[in-house]
Design a protein around this motif. Sequence first.
Motif, PDB file in Angstrom:
ATOM      1  N   PHE A 167       2.897   5.961  -2.716  1.00  0.00           N
ATOM      2  CA  PHE A 167       4.044   6.787  -3.068  1.00  0.00           C
ATOM      3  C   PHE A 167       4.112   6.989  -4.585  1.00  0.00           C
ATOM      4  O   PHE A 167       4.309   8.108  -5.068  1.00  0.00           O
ATOM      5  CB  PHE A 167       5.338   6.152  -2.557  1.00  0.00           C
ATOM      6  CG  PHE A 167       6.562   6.925  -2.925  1.00  0.00           C
ATOM      7  CD1 PHE A 167       6.866   8.117  -2.278  1.00  0.00           C
ATOM      8  CD2 PHE A 167       7.414   6.464  -3.922  1.00  0.00           C
ATOM      9  CE1 PHE A 167       8.004   8.835  -2.620  1.00  0.00           C
ATOM     10  CE2 PHE A 167       8.543   7.174  -4.266  1.00  0.00           C
ATOM     11  CZ  PHE A 167       8.845   8.369  -3.621  1.00  0.00           C
ATOM     12  N   ALA A 168       3.954   5.911  -5.337  1.00  0.00           N
ATOM     13  CA  ALA A 168       3.973   6.014  -6.799  1.00  0.00           C
ATOM     14  C   ALA A 168       2.840   6.910  -7.283  1.00  0.00           C
ATOM     15  O   ALA A 168       3.025   7.725  -8.199  1.00  0.00           O
ATOM     16  CB  ALA A 168       3.873   4.629  -7.427  1.00  0.00           C
ATOM     17  N   ASN A 169       1.684   6.797  -6.663  1.00  0.00           N
ATOM     18  CA  ASN A 169       0.541   7.611  -7.066  1.00  0.00           C
ATOM     19  C   ASN A 169       0.798   9.092  -6.799  1.00  0.00           C
ATOM     20  O   ASN A 169       0.472   9.941  -7.628  1.00  0.00           O
ATOM     21  CB  ASN A 169      -0.720   7.149  -6.339  1.00  0.00           C
ATOM     22  CG  ASN A 169      -1.980   7.631  -7.004  1.00  0.00           C
ATOM     23  OD1 ASN A 169      -1.988   8.001  -8.166  1.00  0.00           O
ATOM     24  ND2 ASN A 169      -3.067   7.616  -6.261  1.00  0.00           N
ATOM     25  N   VAL A 170       1.402   9.409  -5.658  1.00  0.00           N
ATOM     26  CA  VAL A 170       1.700  10.814  -5.338  1.00  0.00           C
ATOM     27  C   VAL A 170       2.740  11.368  -6.312  1.00  0.00           C
ATOM     28  O   VAL A 170       2.593  12.495  -6.830  1.00  0.00           O
ATOM     29  CB  VAL A 170       2.181  10.945  -3.872  1.00  0.00           C
ATOM     30  CG1 VAL A 170       2.780  12.318  -3.604  1.00  0.00           C
ATOM     31  CG2 VAL A 170       1.032  10.679  -2.923  1.00  0.00           C
ATOM     32  N   THR A 172      -2.785  10.019 -12.644  1.00  0.00           N
ATOM     33  CA  THR A 172      -3.217   9.337 -11.431  1.00  0.00           C
ATOM     34  C   THR A 172      -3.448   7.857 -11.700  1.00  0.00           C
ATOM     35  O   THR A 172      -4.021   7.484 -12.727  1.00  0.00           O
ATOM     36  CB  THR A 172      -4.531   9.961 -10.915  1.00  0.00           C
ATOM     37  OG1 THR A 172      -4.309  11.334 -10.650  1.00  0.00           O
ATOM     38  CG2 THR A 172      -4.994   9.295  -9.643  1.00  0.00           C
ATOM     39  N   LEU A 173      -3.003   7.023 -10.760  1.00  0.00           N
ATOM     40  CA  LEU A 173      -3.284   5.591 -10.817  1.00  0.00           C
ATOM     41  C   LEU A 173      -4.634   5.341 -10.138  1.00  0.00           C
ATOM     42  O   LEU A 173      -4.774   5.563  -8.937  1.00  0.00           O
ATOM     43  CB  LEU A 173      -2.195   4.793 -10.094  1.00  0.00           C
ATOM     44  CG  LEU A 173      -0.779   4.899 -10.635  1.00  0.00           C
ATOM     45  CD1 LEU A 173       0.188   4.206  -9.692  1.00  0.00           C
ATOM     46  CD2 LEU A 173      -0.713   4.291 -12.017  1.00  0.00           C
ATOM     47  N   ALA A 174      -5.597   4.900 -10.874  1.00  0.00           N
ATOM     48  CA  ALA A 174      -6.935   4.691 -10.310  1.00  0.00           C
ATOM     49  C   ALA A 174      -6.955   3.498  -9.355  1.00  0.00           C
ATOM     50  O   ALA A 174      -7.660   3.513  -8.349  1.00  0.00           O
ATOM     51  CB  ALA A 174      -7.937   4.481 -11.443  1.00  0.00           C
ATOM     52  N   TRP A 175      -6.163   2.486  -9.643  1.00  0.00           N
ATOM     53  CA  TRP A 175      -6.200   1.264  -8.839  1.00  0.00           C
ATOM     54  C   TRP A 175      -5.521   1.421  -7.491  1.00  0.00           C
ATOM     55  O   TRP A 175      -5.756   0.623  -6.579  1.00  0.00           O
ATOM     56  CB  TRP A 175      -5.563   0.101  -9.600  1.00  0.00           C
ATOM     57  CG  TRP A 175      -4.160   0.364 -10.038  1.00  0.00           C
ATOM     58  CD1 TRP A 175      -3.744   0.866 -11.234  1.00  0.00           C
ATOM     59  CD2 TRP A 175      -2.973   0.157  -9.267  1.00  0.00           C
ATOM     60  NE1 TRP A 175      -2.391   0.986 -11.263  1.00  0.00           N
ATOM     61  CE2 TRP A 175      -1.880   0.560 -10.065  1.00  0.00           C
ATOM     62  CE3 TRP A 175      -2.713  -0.321  -7.997  1.00  0.00           C
ATOM     63  CZ2 TRP A 175      -0.572   0.496  -9.629  1.00  0.00           C
ATOM     64  CZ3 TRP A 175      -1.397  -0.388  -7.551  1.00  0.00           C
ATOM     65  CH2 TRP A 175      -0.348   0.012  -8.365  1.00  0.00           C
ATOM     66  N   SER A 176      -4.688   2.439  -7.340  1.00  0.00           N
ATOM     67  CA  SER A 176      -3.938   2.605  -6.100  1.00  0.00           C
ATOM     68  C   SER A 176      -4.854   2.824  -4.897  1.00  0.00           C
ATOM     69  O   SER A 176      -4.647   2.239  -3.833  1.00  0.00           O
ATOM     70  CB  SER A 176      -2.962   3.781  -6.248  1.00  0.00           C
ATOM     71  OG  SER A 176      -2.301   4.019  -5.041  1.00  0.00           O
ATOM     72  N   ALA A 182       0.829  -1.200   0.000  1.00  0.00           N
ATOM     73  CA  ALA A 182       0.000   0.000   0.000  1.00  0.00           C
ATOM     74  C   ALA A 182       0.867   1.256   0.000  1.00  0.00           C
ATOM     75  O   ALA A 182       0.576   2.219  -0.729  1.00  0.00           O
ATOM     76  CB  ALA A 182      -0.928  -0.005   1.207  1.00  0.00           C
ATOM     77  N   LEU A 183       1.927   1.263   0.803  1.00  0.00           N
ATOM     78  CA  LEU A 183       2.810   2.438   0.845  1.00  0.00           C
ATOM     79  C   LEU A 183       3.486   2.690  -0.494  1.00  0.00           C
ATOM     80  O   LEU A 183       3.583   3.837  -0.946  1.00  0.00           O
ATOM     81  CB  LEU A 183       3.855   2.264   1.939  1.00  0.00           C
ATOM     82  CG  LEU A 183       3.372   2.448   3.367  1.00  0.00           C
ATOM     83  CD1 LEU A 183       4.478   2.095   4.354  1.00  0.00           C
ATOM     84  CD2 LEU A 183       2.892   3.859   3.594  1.00  0.00           C
ATOM     85  N   MET A 184       3.954   1.622  -1.135  1.00  0.00           N
ATOM     86  CA  MET A 184       4.617   1.800  -2.433  1.00  0.00           C
ATOM     87  C   MET A 184       3.632   2.301  -3.491  1.00  0.00           C
ATOM     88  O   MET A 184       3.970   3.175  -4.285  1.00  0.00           O
ATOM     89  CB  MET A 184       5.277   0.492  -2.876  1.00  0.00           C
ATOM     90  CG  MET A 184       6.514   0.164  -2.066  1.00  0.00           C
ATOM     91  SD  MET A 184       7.481  -1.224  -2.697  1.00  0.00           S
ATOM     92  CE  MET A 184       6.384  -2.590  -2.400  1.00  0.00           C
TER      93      MET A 184
END
Length: 160
Positions: free
Chosen positions: A33-36, A45-49, A28-30
């Motif tokens: 972080f990737a989404n931010v 934006t990553l929708a699945w994140s 979840a953190l990774m």
Amino acid sequence: MLGKTLKKLDTIFTNVEEWTLFIIVMAALMSLFANVVLRYGFNYTLAWSEELVRIVMIYSTFVGASVAVKQRAMIRIDAVVQIFPKLKPGLTLYTNLLMLVFAWMMVFYGYRMTHLQLLTHQKTIIMQIPLVIVYAIMPVMGVMIFIRTIQVIIQDIRSK
């Protein structure tokens, strides 16, 4: 013999709980972080994140409840125990019995909800994960909380 077997099972359960929490929280953190980074750095934006984080929060809550029971870290109101210390053993047993009832309810109603998801074949919106996988954590962790509560009760009885 039985004591060694129970100790080995406890070690296995503890390792599974701790590693499960570690892996899902790190995932979840990774993804967050990737989404931010993608959102503010590349305006994408990553929708699945966010859906993944929602599922991880559900799993970590239930697995964490089992760990909290084992470590005796559940939230309690202990004002009565502080005022009347002699009531502690009875109130502790009472709260453990209530926890057993709660665990049984998690197993019973969690199974019913999981079975309903199995019959309806529903999936999450973005990641298309079958909801039966998400709901299955309830009865599984209900069994774990039940086992952990029994362990705590046995430890309390042996310590007397």
